[in-house]
Design a protein around this motif. Structure first.
Motif, mmCIF file in Angstrom:
data_model
loop_
_atom_site.group_PDB
_atom_site.id
_atom_site.type_symbol
_atom_site.label_atom_id
_atom_site.label_comp_id
_atom_site.label_asym_id
_atom_site.label_seq_id
_atom_site.Cartn_x
_atom_site.Cartn_y
_atom_site.Cartn_z
ATOM 1 N N ARG A 1 60.439 39.739 26.542
ATOM 2 C CA ARG A 1 59.499 40.392 27.494
ATOM 3 C C ARG A 1 59.263 39.317 28.454
ATOM 4 N NH1 ARG A 1 58.831 45.454 26.402
ATOM 5 N NH2 ARG A 1 58.003 46.165 24.573
ATOM 6 N N THR A 2 59.087 39.630 29.608
ATOM 7 C CA THR A 2 58.833 38.616 30.852
ATOM 8 C C THR A 2 57.231 38.642 31.134
ATOM 9 O OG1 THR A 2 61.057 39.090 31.810
ATOM 10 C CG2 THR A 2 59.213 38.005 33.356
ATOM 11 N N GLN A 3 56.825 37.426 31.243
ATOM 12 C CA GLN A 3 55.306 37.605 31.330
ATOM 13 C C GLN A 3 54.878 37.160 33.067
ATOM 14 O OE1 GLN A 3 53.555 34.721 28.452
ATOM 15 N NE2 GLN A 3 51.961 35.884 28.534
ATOM 16 N N PHE A 4 54.047 37.766 33.543
ATOM 17 C CA PHE A 4 53.760 37.525 34.932
ATOM 18 C C PHE A 4 52.208 38.001 35.165
ATOM 19 C CE2 PHE A 4 55.168 41.769 35.126
ATOM 20 C CZ PHE A 4 54.127 42.352 36.139
ATOM 21 N N THR A 5 51.584 37.119 36.103
ATOM 22 C CA THR A 5 50.322 37.528 36.608
ATOM 23 C C THR A 5 50.150 38.862 37.347
ATOM 24 O OG1 THR A 5 49.822 35.218 36.344
ATOM 25 C CG2 THR A 5 48.033 36.744 37.596
ATOM 26 N N LEU A 6 49.265 39.629 37.129
ATOM 27 C CA LEU A 6 48.961 40.965 38.065
ATOM 28 C C LEU A 6 47.501 40.899 38.313
ATOM 29 C CD1 LEU A 6 50.177 43.725 38.999
ATOM 30 C CD2 LEU A 6 49.360 44.535 36.809
ATOM 31 N N ARG A 7 47.523 41.047 39.816
ATOM 32 C CA ARG A 7 46.204 41.111 40.188
ATOM 33 C C ARG A 7 45.985 42.743 40.764
ATOM 34 N NH1 ARG A 7 47.754 36.193 41.800
ATOM 35 N NH2 ARG A 7 46.526 34.542 41.149
ATOM 36 N N LEU A 8 45.105 43.349 40.228
ATOM 37 C CA LEU A 8 44.601 44.799 40.576
ATOM 38 C C LEU A 8 43.215 44.752 41.145
ATOM 39 C CD1 LEU A 8 45.504 46.459 37.128
ATOM 40 C CD2 LEU A 8 46.668 46.512 39.249
ATOM 41 N N ASP A 9 43.096 45.864 42.181
ATOM 42 C CA ASP A 9 41.805 46.237 42.708
ATOM 43 C C ASP A 9 41.054 46.578 41.636
ATOM 44 O OD1 ASP A 9 40.553 48.711 43.315
ATOM 45 O OD2 ASP A 9 40.999 48.233 45.354
ATOM 46 N N PRO A 10 39.787 46.260 41.533
ATOM 47 C CA PRO A 10 38.697 46.483 40.550
ATOM 48 C C PRO A 10 38.956 48.018 40.120
ATOM 49 C CG PRO A 10 37.788 44.990 42.086
ATOM 50 C CD PRO A 10 39.038 45.406 42.584
ATOM 51 N N VAL A 11 38.918 48.902 41.329
ATOM 52 C CA VAL A 11 38.715 50.256 40.976
ATOM 53 C C VAL A 11 39.945 50.849 40.118
ATOM 54 C CG1 VAL A 11 38.854 52.606 42.201
ATOM 55 C CG2 VAL A 11 37.218 50.797 43.046
ATOM 56 N N ASN A 12 41.170 50.366 40.748
ATOM 57 C CA ASN A 12 42.422 50.430 39.835
ATOM 58 C C ASN A 12 42.518 50.085 38.593
ATOM 59 O OD1 ASN A 12 43.652 52.161 42.070
ATOM 60 N ND2 ASN A 12 44.533 50.357 42.904
ATOM 61 N N HIS A 13 41.954 48.948 38.384
ATOM 62 C CA HIS A 13 41.857 48.369 36.999
ATOM 63 C C HIS A 13 41.109 49.300 36.101
ATOM 64 C CE1 HIS A 13 40.179 45.762 34.014
ATOM 65 N NE2 HIS A 13 41.393 45.001 33.771
ATOM 66 N N VAL A 14 40.020 49.688 36.517
ATOM 67 C CA VAL A 14 39.008 50.728 35.620
ATOM 68 C C VAL A 14 39.628 51.921 35.610
ATOM 69 C CG1 VAL A 14 36.778 51.817 35.702
ATOM 70 C CG2 VAL A 14 36.505 49.461 36.334
ATOM 71 N N LYS A 15 40.454 52.255 36.450
ATOM 72 C CA LYS A 15 40.964 53.731 36.252
ATOM 73 C C LYS A 15 42.276 53.643 35.295
ATOM 74 C CE LYS A 15 39.761 55.818 40.761
ATOM 75 N NZ LYS A 15 40.387 56.339 42.031
ATOM 76 N N ILE A 16 43.011 52.528 35.463
ATOM 77 C CA ILE A 16 44.044 52.513 34.310
ATOM 78 C C ILE A 16 43.642 52.276 32.848
ATOM 79 C CG2 ILE A 16 46.226 50.798 33.720
ATOM 80 C CD1 ILE A 16 46.548 50.590 36.639
ATOM 81 N N LYS A 17 42.447 51.535 32.810
ATOM 82 C CA LYS A 17 41.828 51.222 31.673
ATOM 83 C C LYS A 17 41.169 52.441 31.189
ATOM 84 C CE LYS A 17 38.377 47.921 29.849
ATOM 85 N NZ LYS A 17 37.542 46.905 30.105
ATOM 86 N N LYS A 18 40.825 53.440 31.689
ATOM 87 C CA LYS A 18 40.135 54.651 31.372
ATOM 88 C C LYS A 18 41.303 55.554 30.805
ATOM 89 C CE LYS A 18 35.794 54.983 33.577
ATOM 90 N NZ LYS A 18 34.926 55.789 34.398
ATOM 91 N N ILE A 19 42.629 55.634 31.807
ATOM 92 C CA ILE A 19 43.869 56.506 31.364
ATOM 93 C C ILE A 19 44.333 55.730 30.206
ATOM 94 C CG2 ILE A 19 46.066 57.074 32.111
ATOM 95 C CD1 ILE A 19 45.039 56.899 35.088
ATOM 96 N N ALA A 20 44.528 54.705 30.017
ATOM 97 C CA ALA A 20 45.004 53.928 28.747
ATOM 98 C C ALA A 20 44.376 54.428 27.547
ATOM 99 C CB ALA A 20 45.065 52.639 28.767
ATOM 100 N N ALA A 21 42.698 54.190 27.658
ATOM 101 C CA ALA A 21 42.138 54.751 26.573
ATOM 102 C C ALA A 21 42.172 56.191 26.174
ATOM 103 C CB ALA A 21 40.564 54.595 26.961
#
Length: 63
Positions: free
Chosen positions: A5-25
């Protein structure tokens, strides 16, 4: 054999971060797994419309 796997830093807008977190859950996935799934899905959609993106061995190992 281990999966590479390749690792890298990803910066997300806080709104998208929360939305992806909720979808993942809701999907019982980790956030990382959810992001990887969404990326694969988008690459597949793109390739259906534009053709397969060629990737050489050199490109894989230059990372």
């Amino acid at each position: 054999m281990p999966v590479i796997r390749t690792q890298f830093t990803l910066r997300l807008d806080p709104v998208n971060h929360v939305k992806i977190k909720k979808i993942a859950a809701e999907e019982s996935r980790t956030m990382t797994n959810m992001i990887e799934y969404l990326i694969k899905k988008e690459i597949s959609r793109y390739e259906k419309e534009n053709g397969e993106i060629p990737v050489s061995d050199e490109e894989l190992y230059l990372e």
